[in-house]
Design an enzyme around this catalytic site. Structure first.
Site, PDB file in Angstrom:
ATOM      1  N   ASP A  18       3.917  -4.799  -8.158  1.00 50.28           N
ATOM      2  CA  ASP A  18       3.261  -3.469  -7.484  1.00 50.28           C
ATOM      3  C   ASP A  18       4.201  -2.237  -8.261  1.00 50.28           C
ATOM      4  O   ASP A  18       3.505  -1.245  -8.096  1.00 50.28           O
ATOM      5  CB  ASP A  18       3.625  -3.244  -6.014  1.00 50.28           C
ATOM      6  CG  ASP A  18       5.010  -3.495  -5.631  1.00 50.28           C
ATOM      7  OD1 ASP A  18       5.707  -4.533  -5.968  1.00 50.28           O
ATOM      8  OD2 ASP A  18       5.602  -2.634  -5.019  1.00 50.28           O
TER       9      ASP A  18
ATOM     10  N   GLY B 208       7.573   6.971   6.312  1.00 49.57           N
ATOM     11  CA  GLY B 208       6.664   7.428   5.299  1.00 49.57           C
ATOM     12  C   GLY B 208       7.397   8.866   4.694  1.00 49.57           C
ATOM     13  O   GLY B 208       6.829   9.589   4.201  1.00 49.57           O
TER      14      GLY B 208
ATOM     15  N   GLY C 181       2.716   3.308   1.389  1.00 56.63           N
ATOM     16  CA  GLY C 181       3.460   3.584   2.962  1.00 56.63           C
ATOM     17  C   GLY C 181       3.886   4.974   3.246  1.00 56.63           C
ATOM     18  O   GLY C 181       4.592   5.323   4.258  1.00 56.63           O
TER      19      GLY C 181
ATOM     20  N   ARG D 293       3.864  13.401  -7.927  1.00 61.55           N
ATOM     21  CA  ARG D 293       3.792  12.654  -9.040  1.00 61.55           C
ATOM     22  C   ARG D 293       2.342  12.660  -9.703  1.00 61.55           C
ATOM     23  O   ARG D 293       1.411  12.490  -9.237  1.00 61.55           O
ATOM     24  CB  ARG D 293       3.979  11.309  -8.397  1.00 61.55           C
ATOM     25  CG  ARG D 293       3.925  10.091  -9.662  1.00 61.55           C
ATOM     26  CD  ARG D 293       4.874   9.026  -9.312  1.00 61.55           C
ATOM     27  NE  ARG D 293       4.048   8.093  -8.317  1.00 61.55           N
ATOM     28  CZ  ARG D 293       4.631   6.930  -8.010  1.00 61.55           C
ATOM     29  NH1 ARG D 293       5.877   6.484  -8.231  1.00 61.55           N
ATOM     30  NH2 ARG D 293       4.002   6.124  -7.104  1.00 61.55           N
TER      31      ARG D 293
ATOM     32  N   GLY E 288       0.700  -1.327  -0.135  1.00 65.04           N
ATOM     33  CA  GLY E 288       0.002  -0.049   0.083  1.00 65.04           C
ATOM     34  C   GLY E 288       0.994   1.084  -0.094  1.00 65.04           C
ATOM     35  O   GLY E 288       2.064   0.999   0.201  1.00 65.04           O
TER      36      GLY E 288
ATOM     37  N   LYS F 215       4.668  11.898  -2.809  1.00 66.02           N
ATOM     38  CA  LYS F 215       5.380  10.899  -2.512  1.00 66.02           C
ATOM     39  C   LYS F 215       6.447  11.133  -1.424  1.00 66.02           C
ATOM     40  O   LYS F 215       7.257  12.179  -1.649  1.00 66.02           O
ATOM     41  CB  LYS F 215       6.071  10.247  -3.362  1.00 66.02           C
ATOM     42  CG  LYS F 215       6.946   8.991  -3.484  1.00 66.02           C
ATOM     43  CD  LYS F 215       7.409   8.223  -4.781  1.00 66.02           C
ATOM     44  CE  LYS F 215       8.215   7.110  -4.377  1.00 66.02           C
ATOM     45  NZ  LYS F 215       8.418   6.455  -5.791  1.00 66.02           N
TER      46      LYS F 215
HETATM   47  P1  AMP Z   1       9.053   1.098  -3.627  1.00 64.36           P
HETATM   48  O1  AMP Z   1      10.324   0.583  -3.476  1.00 64.36           O
HETATM   49  O2  AMP Z   1       9.018   2.701  -3.584  1.00 64.36           O
HETATM   50  O3  AMP Z   1       7.973   0.774  -4.931  1.00 64.36           O
HETATM   51  O4  AMP Z   1       7.994   0.752  -2.545  1.00 64.36           O
HETATM   52  C1  AMP Z   1       7.738  -0.461  -1.998  1.00 64.36           C
HETATM   53  C2  AMP Z   1       6.850  -0.452  -0.746  1.00 64.36           C
HETATM   54  O5  AMP Z   1       7.391   0.075   0.548  1.00 64.36           O
HETATM   55  C3  AMP Z   1       5.569   0.607  -1.038  1.00 64.36           C
HETATM   56  O6  AMP Z   1       4.583   0.074  -0.370  1.00 64.36           O
HETATM   57  C4  AMP Z   1       6.051   1.743  -0.286  1.00 64.36           C
HETATM   58  O7  AMP Z   1       4.906   2.626  -0.009  1.00 64.36           O
HETATM   59  C5  AMP Z   1       6.920   1.517   0.939  1.00 64.36           C
HETATM   60  N1  AMP Z   1       7.632   2.344   1.425  1.00 64.36           N
HETATM   61  C6  AMP Z   1       8.902   2.468   0.820  1.00 64.36           C
HETATM   62  N2  AMP Z   1       9.691   3.606   1.427  1.00 64.36           N
HETATM   63  C7  AMP Z   1       8.970   3.862   2.418  1.00 64.36           C
HETATM   64  C8  AMP Z   1       9.040   4.511   3.784  1.00 64.36           C
HETATM   65  N3  AMP Z   1      10.153   5.216   3.868  1.00 64.36           N
HETATM   66  N4  AMP Z   1       7.911   4.421   4.696  1.00 64.36           N
HETATM   67  C9  AMP Z   1       6.858   3.831   4.368  1.00 64.36           C
HETATM   68  N5  AMP Z   1       6.672   2.984   3.465  1.00 64.36           N
HETATM   69  C10 AMP Z   1       7.734   2.940   2.442  1.00 64.36           C
HETATM   70 MG    MG Z   2       6.389   0.873  -5.951  1.00 66.60          MG
END
Ligand code: AMP
Ligand code: MG
Length: 501
Positions: A261, A121, A87, A171, A85, A108
Site C-alpha cells: 500500500d 483520523g 483512514g 501532499r 483505505g 493527510k
Molecule cells: P501508513 O502507515 O501511513 O501508510 O498508514 C497505514 C494505514 O493506516 C492507512 O490506511 C492509513 O490511512 C491508516 N492510518 C494511519 N494512521 C491513522 C489514523 N491516525 N487514523 C486513521 N487511520 C490511520
Molecule cells: Mg501508507
C-alpha cells in the site's frame, strides 16, 4: 488559492472511493509552505499565509472546485493482506496545472473516513514535518516522489503514546494509485466481503480492468489501445520501481515500510514513515522500530520491490490472458526478470556515483569492493562518495579524506583511477558527473530529529525551514563545507525511528 480541481478518479466504480469531507479543526495555522512547489503548481506563491489559506489547507474551507473523497485500497503489510483505505486523508481533487499536469492534492490528518478503523483520523506535527523534509530532499536528489505543499498546525492535540500537537500535511502526488489499490480491485473481483458493499464476484476481472484502464489513461497514455497494454503496464511499473529503488540506494535511503500500500504504480516515493538515511554503511541497516525481522533493510529493498511487484502481477492475471495457466506463465516470467532489471539500474546508479560513463565487465566488482571497504571501515556512505567526487580525490585521495590514506583503500583507489583513465571522459568531467550523483547533504537523521523537536517542543520552525532550503539543492558545490555534512556525535546518533504517526 487558485486551485483548478478535476475528479477523474470518481469515474471508477463506486467501491473505489467514498465521498467524505474533512473534519474541521480548531485553530489552523500554516507552519510550512513550500513556495517552490506552489509556484510549480501555478498557485500564487507569494500569497499570504493567512487564515483563508490555512482554513483551506486544513480542510475547514472547501474550494468551489473541490469534491473531496477518501480512496479505498488494500495491501500486504509486512507480508499480510489487509483491506485499507485513506483512514485519515482526503483527496481534495486533481489539480490541473497551467502546464497541463494532473496532480492529486491530498490532505493527510484531516479527519476520520469510513476507512479509519480504530484510528482518530489525525496526524501529529512531527511525522508530517518529517514527510515534508524527506520528500523535499528526494525531489532535490532528482528522485520521483510525492511532495509536501504545506503543513498546518491544527491547534488540537492528538494522543499517541503522549499528547502531541496535531497537524495536517498537504501532499501532492502524480496520483495515489498504489499496488494496494490493484489488490483492492482484485479483492472486489474475487467477491471478498468489503464492509458497506455487496459487490458481486466478477471473475473476469471487471474491477481490475477498470483500474488498469484508468491507470494507463492517467500515467501511461502511450499504451492506450495496445493489445498487450496490461503486460506493458506491468513491465512499465517494474521499470519505474527498479529505477526508483536503485535511486533510493544511490542516496542511502531506507524507506522503512515498503508495504504494497506504500508502493505507487507511478514510480513515485510515497509514505515517509520511519524512513531514514544510511550513515555508516551497512546493507543490513534498519531504522524502523517495528521492522524487527529486517524485512525492509537497506540492502533488501530490491528484493522487496520484486515481492511487491509479484503481488501487483497477481492482480493483473485475469487481464494478461483468458487462460489462467497462460496468464500465470506470463506473470511469472516477467517477475522473474526483475532481479536482472533491478541489477542493471543499481549498477547504472553506482557507476554514476563513481563517475563512470561507460560500462566494463569488472565494474560490479569494483563497486562491490568499495562497498565492502566502507562496510568494514564503517565509513559514512554520503561523505565517502562526496569526498571522492573531486579532481583532488582522484589525484591525492588523502587530501580529500584522511581515511582514504589507508593501504586497503589505496589499493581500491588505484583500480578506480585506472578505470577512470580508460574511459573517454576527462577526469574533470567524471568528477562533475559524480557531484551530480552524490549529494553533499542529505537529511541526516539527527538533523531531522533536531528540526522536528524544535518545532514540536518550542514551536520553532527555523531549523525546519533551513533544512528545507538546503535540501532543495543537495548536490550544490557550495555546500561542501556546510555543517549539514557533519556526522552525528555519539549522543545525536539515531538508531531507531518510531513508526507512530
Ligand atoms: P501508513 O502507515 O501511513 O501508510 O498508514 C497505514 C494505514 O493506516 C492507512 O490506511 C492509513 O490511512 C491508516 N492510518 C494511519 N494512521 C491513522 C489514523 N491516525 N487514523 C486513521 N487511520 C490511520
Ligand atoms: Mg501508507
Amino acid at each position: 488559492m487558485d486551485w483548478n480541481f478535476d475528479d477523474s478518479y470518481t469515474r471508477l466504480p463506486e467501491p473505489f472511493f467514498t465521498r467524505v469531507r474533512p473534519t474541521p479543526v480548531k485553530a489552523p495555522v500554516i507552519v510550512v509552505l513550500n513556495r517552490r512547489l506552489a509556484e510549480a503548481l501555478g498557485l500564487d506563491a507569494q500569497a499570504p499565509m493567512g487564515p483563508e489559506a490555512a482554513g483551506m489547507l486544513a480542510g475547514n474551507r472547501r474550494h468551489p472546485s473541490s469534491r473531496p473523497i477518501a480512496q479505498a485500497y488494500a495491501g500486504h503489510q509486512f507480508g499480510h493482506f489487509t483491506l485499507l483505505g485513506d483512514g485519515r486523508a482526503h483527496l481534495l481533487g486533481e489539480h490541473l496545472t497551467p502546464d497541463g499536469q494532473r496532480l492529486d492534492v491530498q490532505l493527510k490528518g484531516s479527519g476520520v473516513t469510513p476507512y479509519s478503523r480504530r484510528g482518530d483520523g489525525r496526524a501529529a506535527l512531527g511525522p508530517m514535518l518529517r514527510e515534508c523534509l524527506v520528500a523535499e530532499a528526494m525531489h532535490g536528489f532528482g528522485i520521483p516522489t510525492t511532495r509536501g505543499l504545506a503543513v498546518v498546525a491544527t491547534g488540537e492535540t492528538v494522543f499517541r503514546e503522549t499528547p502531541l500537537p496535531g497537524a495536517i500535511l498537504t501532499r501532492v502526488a502524480s496520483s495515489h494509485i498504489r499496488v494496494g489499490t490493484f489488490e483492492f480491485a482484485a479483492a472486489l473481483d474475487a467477491g471478498v466481503d468489503i464492509p458497506g458493499h455487496s459487490a458481486p464476484r466478477a471473475a473476469d476481472g471487471t474491477y481490475t480492468r477498470a483500474l488498469a484502464d484508468y491507470t494507463v489513461w492517467r500515467h501511461y497514455p502511450a499504451l492506450i489501445g495496445e493489445p498487450t497494454r496490461y503486460a506493458d503496464l506491468l513491465r512499465t511499473v517494474m521499470e519505474r520501481q527498479a529505477a526508483l529503488v536503485a535511486a533510493w540506494m544511490r542516496v542511502g535511503f531506507v524507506h522503512g515500510v515498503m508495504n504494497t500500500d506504500n508502493m505507487t504504480v507511478s514510480g513515485e516515493t510515497i509514505d515517509f514513515g520511519p524512513c531514514a538515511f544510511v550513515e555508516q554503511y551497512d546493507p543490513a541497516t534498519v531504522f524502523s522500530s517495528i521492522d524487527v525481522q529486517g524485512r525492509y533493510a537497506f540492502g533488501n529493498q530490491g528484493r522487496m520491490a520484486q515481492w511487491n511487484l509479484a503481488r501487483f502481477a497477481e492482480t493483473l492475471l485475469p487481464l494478461l490472458d483468458a487462460d489462467p495457466k497462460a496468464a500465470l506463465a506470463i506473470a511469472e516470467q516477467m517477475i522473474g526478470e526483475f532481479p536482472a532489471l533491478f541489477e542493471r539500474h543499481f549498477q547504472t546508479a553506482m557507476r554514476s556515483k563513481l563517475g563512470l560513463g561507460n560500462e566494463e565487465p569488472d565494474d560490479p566488482a569494483l563497486i562491490a569492493s568499495l562497498l565492502d571497504w566502507m562496510h568494514r571501515s564503517r565509513a559514512d556512505y554520503t561523505n565517502t562518495f562526496r569526498d571522492l567526487s573531486s579532481r583532488v580525490a582522484m589525484e591525492d585521495p588523502q587530501r580529500a579524506n584522511p581515511g582514504f590514506g589507508r593501504p586497503d583503500f589505496m589499493a581500491w583507489h588505484a583500480r578506480w583511477t585506472a578505470r577512470l583513465a580508460r574511459q573517454p571522459a576527462h577526469f574533470e568531467e567524471a568528477a562533475l558527473r559524480m557531484r551530480g550523483a552524490n549529494p553533499a547533504v542529505i537529511p541526516r537523521n539527527h538533523r531531522v530529529e533536531e528540526a522536528i523537536s524544535a518545532a514540536v517542543e518550542a514551536g520553532d520552525l527555523t531549523p525546519t525551514q533551513r533544512l528545507l532550503d538546503i535540501l532543495a539543492d543537495p548536490c550544490s558545490e557550495t555546500l561542501d563545507g556546510s555543517d549539514y555534512r557533519q556526522l552525528p556525535t555519539r549522543d545525536q546518533q539515531v538508531h531507531e525511528t518510531f513508526c507512530g504517526t
